[in-house]
Design an enzyme around this catalytic site. Structure first.
Site, PDB file in Angstrom:
ATOM      1  CB  CYS C  78      -0.885  -0.005   1.242  1.00 23.90           C
ATOM      2  SG  CYS C  78      -1.759   1.561   1.483  1.00 23.90           S
ATOM      3  CB  VAL C  79       1.254   3.980  -2.463  1.00 24.18           C
ATOM      4  CG1 VAL C  79      -0.174   4.516  -2.488  1.00 24.18           C
ATOM      5  CG2 VAL C  79       2.228   5.109  -2.720  1.00 24.18           C
TER       6      VAL C  79
END
Lengths: 116, 88, 130, 130, 116, 88
Positions: C78-79
């Protein structure tokens, strides 16, 4: 020299191994040091563990090395062990079994208490 | 729909037990295997399994009514039930 | 079946990534497919390329990468969770005014939408918690 | 009194570093001294310079750095715990065959012996757990 | 479209806010989604929280935004709230209160259950 | 020697309670403030305090016999006792 008690309350894990590292360094300093296993910390003691199958180092091996580093007093809160079905025969290390009152005394005897 | 309850920490079992239904199953994995000797499992009325390598790694014995399974059994339980809930 | 995995625990603090990998191997062995392995929250720490482990400690990240490479499984972090934990690719780093990158090759950063999509497409989704 | 702090929780996963900072401020205000703030286990994650937070999330690391700078407090991260979590200075990175560094300026890496020494020298030691 | 239930069992924290982010994105996808607060997760609900004092974002604010993103069904496991002294009046959000049986039904109705 | 018991998570209170002695004190901080309404605190016979900003941040009320203190009170308790134990 200030004495330290390492209070171990968490089950075996990688972070638990890092606590053992701290104990080992403590021993190098010739600091009076002891360890008290309590609550889920007693789960670190059974010698049947095969941690390699879980992809991590075996904590019991590191615990066994503590005596070599001058930390000879390993103590177990017996009620915590009993509540988890861990018997004297399950523990290969040389440990002292403490009841509630003895654990309370040990906890109050150290200059510093480090928890995990 | 049926659920497989994945108990990842032993403390998760308490909540899990209140929410199981017929057709569900319980699987203890990771630190969840520490709950394998919980007496409440016997009265649950649904299948309960624990991962044998996770138990062996922690020095935990798996005894009936809990069934010892491998990760293949984990996969099978996930596939056989409509959904999974992780109790960590 | 297609199975999506959501992994929320870090290799140092949790057995989640190791357990998820054993699950993934077993799923493939049984003829299923891992639709995506998505790392969220502390789980993103697996993708830090500066991690340096003692020789006697297993490298779960390397094992995941070998598995993913061999079987064509996408490993996504997840960025947003990764940025909060210092796991960034060169583009993310530049946007934050930093030079360099910490993302380990083989992991890709993406938004949570990728996980939602995986969840919608897969037949089963399994969460491995912290 | 001289007070040593042992901080074991990461900024993202725990209130430990934030609580320890509030304690440290209050200790100084009461005329005490923070002998050392030592970050161990997941606590070392505070020292990753690639951490990039959304604008509306407080930066506990920056607050610790400002406090330490102003009051001459040493912020030390355990070198072994940090390496496992990808927090390395240039020297540690080079030893692991990596170029670059992830340690945030203002934090120093040191062995656990530094924490033991601080514990021996300080009048009190307080643990902030994960 | 597969429905998802977000099961929230942990107290407010930064990681809890990351779960809310996932719910928001879920809403963007117009995926049928609902939330069930249980165990310590109910501690996220009281509106009196002043999280800024703790150096983190207020989770309740983000939870309040969920409805805007199409996640309108917030459900609370009432026994969990009662055990923690959290009353209906403490919760400013529009929530449904479920007993054990209703929570069990909700849990078994979703295609996917995501835990925090 | 006297101890101040620093309860950082409410679950830590269970263990803490079994190990207090006369002359000790209990301080609830962080998530530990969730234990502020635990009925066992009243019967403890030693001072119990909770950090007011940690409680306010979580929407927790501090009521007698628990005393509301700031972080200055935290420091004072640490200084007044010979050592501290963190129950996290």
């Amino acid at each position: 020299m200030r004495s330290v008690l390492y209070l171990v309350r968490r089950p075996p894990s990688r972070a638990a191994n890092e606590s053992v590292e701290m104990m080992l360094v403590s021993g190098v300093f010739e600091q009076p040091a002891s360890v008290l296993f309590m609550d889920d910390g007693v789960r670190q003691l059974p010698q049947r563990q095969d941690a390699a199958r879980l992809g991590r180092k075996d904590t019991t091996k590191a615990l066994g090395a503590l005596a070599t580093y001058g930390i000879e007093t390993l103590q177990v809160h017996a009620p915590s062990a009993a509540a988890r079905g861990i018997a004297v025969a399950d523990v290969g290390l040389d440990v002292q079994w403490l009841d509630d009152a003895e654990a309370r005394t040990v906890l109050h005897a150290a200059d510093v208490v480090i928890t995990d | 729909m049926s659920l497989v309850h994945l108990v990842q920490h032993s403390a998760g079992l308490n909540s899990c037990l209140a929410h199981v239904a017929d057709g569900d199953a319980v699987l203890l994995f990771g630190d969840g295997v520490h709950a394998a000797s919980d007496p409440r499992l016997a009265a649950l009325g649904i299948p309960v399994a624990a991962i044998n390598e996770d138990a062996a790694g922690r020095g935990v014995a798996i005894v009936p009514p809990v069934a010892a399974v491998g990760y293949d059994g984990f996969v099978a339980l996930v596939v056989e039930h409509d959904a999974s809930v992780t109790w960590s | 079946m297609r199975i999506a995995l959501l992994i929320q625990g870090a290799p140092q603090g949790s057995d989640a990534p190791a357990a998820a990998l054993r699950f993934a191997r077993a799923a493939l062995a049984a003829g299923h497919r891992i639709h995506r392995a998505f790392f969220h929250k502390d789980g993103v720490c697996i993708a830090n390329r500066f991690v340096s482990l003692p020789a006697d400690e297993p490298d779960v990240a390397a094992e995941w990468l070998a598995f993913a490479d061999r079987h064509g499984v996408e490993l996504t972090v997840c960025v947003a969770a990764a940025a909060r934990r210092g796991v960034v690719d060169a583009g993310e780093a530049a946007r934050a005014g930093l030079e360099g990158a910490t993302l380990r090759a083989g992991f890709e950063v993406a938004g949570l939408g990728q996980m939602i999509e995986a969840m919608l497409e897969a037949d089963r989704t399994v969460t491995f918690g912290a």
